[in-house]
Scaffold this motif. Sequence first.
Motif, PDB file in Angstrom:
ATOM      1  N   THR A 197       0.834  -1.209   0.000  1.00 48.81           N
ATOM      2  CA  THR A 197       0.000   0.000   0.000  1.00 48.81           C
ATOM      3  C   THR A 197       0.863   1.250   0.000  1.00 48.81           C
ATOM      4  O   THR A 197       0.596   2.209  -0.733  1.00 48.81           O
ATOM      5  N   ASN A 227       0.853   4.162  -2.766  1.00 50.76           N
ATOM      6  CA  ASN A 227       0.551   5.544  -2.364  1.00 50.76           C
ATOM      7  C   ASN A 227       1.553   6.519  -2.972  1.00 50.76           C
ATOM      8  O   ASN A 227       1.206   7.656  -3.333  1.00 50.76           O
ATOM      9  N   THR A 276      -5.610  11.889   3.182  1.00 50.19           N
ATOM     10  CA  THR A 276      -5.893  11.339   4.504  1.00 50.19           C
ATOM     11  C   THR A 276      -7.374  11.356   4.814  1.00 50.19           C
ATOM     12  O   THR A 276      -8.060  12.361   4.610  1.00 50.19           O
ATOM     13  N   THR A 294     -11.221   8.666  10.270  1.00 51.54           N
ATOM     14  CA  THR A 294     -12.266   7.704  10.610  1.00 51.54           C
ATOM     15  C   THR A 294     -12.813   7.987  12.002  1.00 51.54           C
ATOM     16  O   THR A 294     -12.095   8.418  12.894  1.00 51.54           O
ATOM     17  N   ALA A 303      -9.209   8.102  14.152  1.00 53.75           N
ATOM     18  CA  ALA A 303      -7.880   7.772  13.615  1.00 53.75           C
ATOM     19  C   ALA A 303      -7.774   8.262  12.177  1.00 53.75           C
ATOM     20  O   ALA A 303      -8.787   8.449  11.492  1.00 53.75           O
ATOM     21  N   ARG A 304      -6.542   8.472  11.741  1.00 50.35           N
ATOM     22  CA  ARG A 304      -6.272   8.870  10.364  1.00 50.35           C
ATOM     23  C   ARG A 304      -5.696   7.683   9.600  1.00 50.35           C
ATOM     24  O   ARG A 304      -4.867   6.941  10.125  1.00 50.35           O
ATOM     25  N   GLN A 305      -6.125   7.537   8.365  1.00 52.34           N
ATOM     26  CA  GLN A 305      -5.552   6.504   7.505  1.00 52.34           C
ATOM     27  C   GLN A 305      -5.503   7.027   6.082  1.00 52.34           C
ATOM     28  O   GLN A 305      -6.268   7.922   5.706  1.00 52.34           O
ATOM     29  N   SER A 306      -4.597   6.477   5.306  1.00 48.54           N
ATOM     30  CA  SER A 306      -4.495   6.914   3.920  1.00 48.54           C
ATOM     31  C   SER A 306      -5.688   6.403   3.131  1.00 48.54           C
ATOM     32  O   SER A 306      -6.235   5.324   3.408  1.00 48.54           O
ATOM     33  N   SER A 325      -5.159   2.835   1.675  1.00 48.46           N
ATOM     34  CA  SER A 325      -5.432   1.602   2.418  1.00 48.46           C
ATOM     35  C   SER A 325      -6.868   1.149   2.222  1.00 48.46           C
ATOM     36  O   SER A 325      -7.144  -0.050   2.132  1.00 48.46           O
ATOM     37  N   ARG A 326      -7.792   2.104   2.112  1.00 49.40           N
ATOM     38  CA  ARG A 326      -9.194   1.753   1.910  1.00 49.40           C
ATOM     39  C   ARG A 326      -9.473   1.369   0.455  1.00 49.40           C
ATOM     40  O   ARG A 326     -10.248   0.441   0.185  1.00 49.40           O
ATOM     41  N   ARG A 328      -8.120  -2.137  -0.232  1.00 47.88           N
ATOM     42  CA  ARG A 328      -8.981  -3.151   0.389  1.00 47.88           C
ATOM     43  C   ARG A 328     -10.254  -3.344  -0.428  1.00 47.88           C
ATOM     44  O   ARG A 328     -10.748  -4.466  -0.578  1.00 47.88           O
TER      45      ARG A 328
END
Length: 394
Positions: free
Chosen positions: A151, A155, A164, A167, A175-178, A181-182, A185
């Motif tokens: 991932t 990116n 970013t 969530t 929380a923060r996620q790129s 990643s979503r 998935r």
Amino acid sequence: MSSPRPRFGDDRRRARIGRRHLLVPACRAGSAEEVADAVVALHATDPATVYLSVCARLAKPTADEVDRALYEDVTLVKLLSMRRTLFAVTTEFAPYVGSSTARVIAARERAQLVKHLRENIEEGAPWDEDRLAAAERAALEALAVRGEATTAELNKDVPALRETLLTSPDKPYAARQSVGSRVLRLLAADGHIRRARPRGSWTSSMFPWAAVAPLPEPPVRESKAEVARRWLDSFGPGTETDLKWWTGWSLGDTRKALADAGAVDVELDCGPGRALPGQLEEEAPPAEPWAALLPGLDPTTMGWRQRDWYLSPEHVPALFDRAGNAGPTVWWNGRVVGAWAQRADGEVVWRLLADVGREAVAAVGAEAERLTAWIGDVRVTPRFRAPLERELAK
């Protein structure tokens, strides 16, 4: 006057899972694919579970055999499917799982991601279905160039994936996620990419992605019937409640699938159940005592919603976490009788929660030695930790 339902008692059910789930020593398998088919689907949320579940059922346990099936021959594939859980299934069975459960889950994942991108992106251009589709295409193009990529690597190739997403905003666990990643998935849920060999040991979650060609899938109704038939073949006789919980289907879909699979009524010790016709005529061979050390989330432990016939309710708080995830369990002749853990120095330790006799103690000890022998220098900590496993691991 209707004839009474054939009876299938708990003793018979426990004896059957020992053989059908390849836990009786004489029934152990020669390949990872045989194991996956025997239990329908292998829990894969925790990467180690697939290896531990397979090797508990192999005549010659080795992590290399699971590697071969997952990453060399790719005869086992991981799908986000039943109960929105990641499972590993054979490539022959995967189209039925995809059509019966995975497609619906993927559609829900897509709708949820679009909603989150619209509402919770922290910076950058607005997101909608068109921008998401463009990001997916760019990710697949970058993956085609690289062959395999994590991932983080993708990116770097696709700027939109670096944005970013926040969530659970306004929650203590925000929380923060790129976005990447979503998105990746989601591409996996849709069957466009798969998890390749992890970078690290077989317990690692640091896996790269690889592109795959989506498999053609049978019609939904046919697929649900096939899933129900396989579940009954491996876990039956069982109840409607069991299958409904295991698949995540509605009650109506569960009943229709059971009818299409040719299920017949039986009487279990807990009440009405369903079975395949052939199960009523099965002749049980003489009982062979067996012990097993099964990992957290093992398909046998997690195969039914109603578990009193193989798991004492008083033991549940020690063996399951608060979310209902099973920790590592010790089995004796079809019952969960304790827990096991691996300590930091590699020692496999276990504790029985019931007095099952000297024969059982010796058999469990032999299984602990067998596990220690093949696991070698690898250290395994379950992703979802039950109270007794935590205590034993100290």
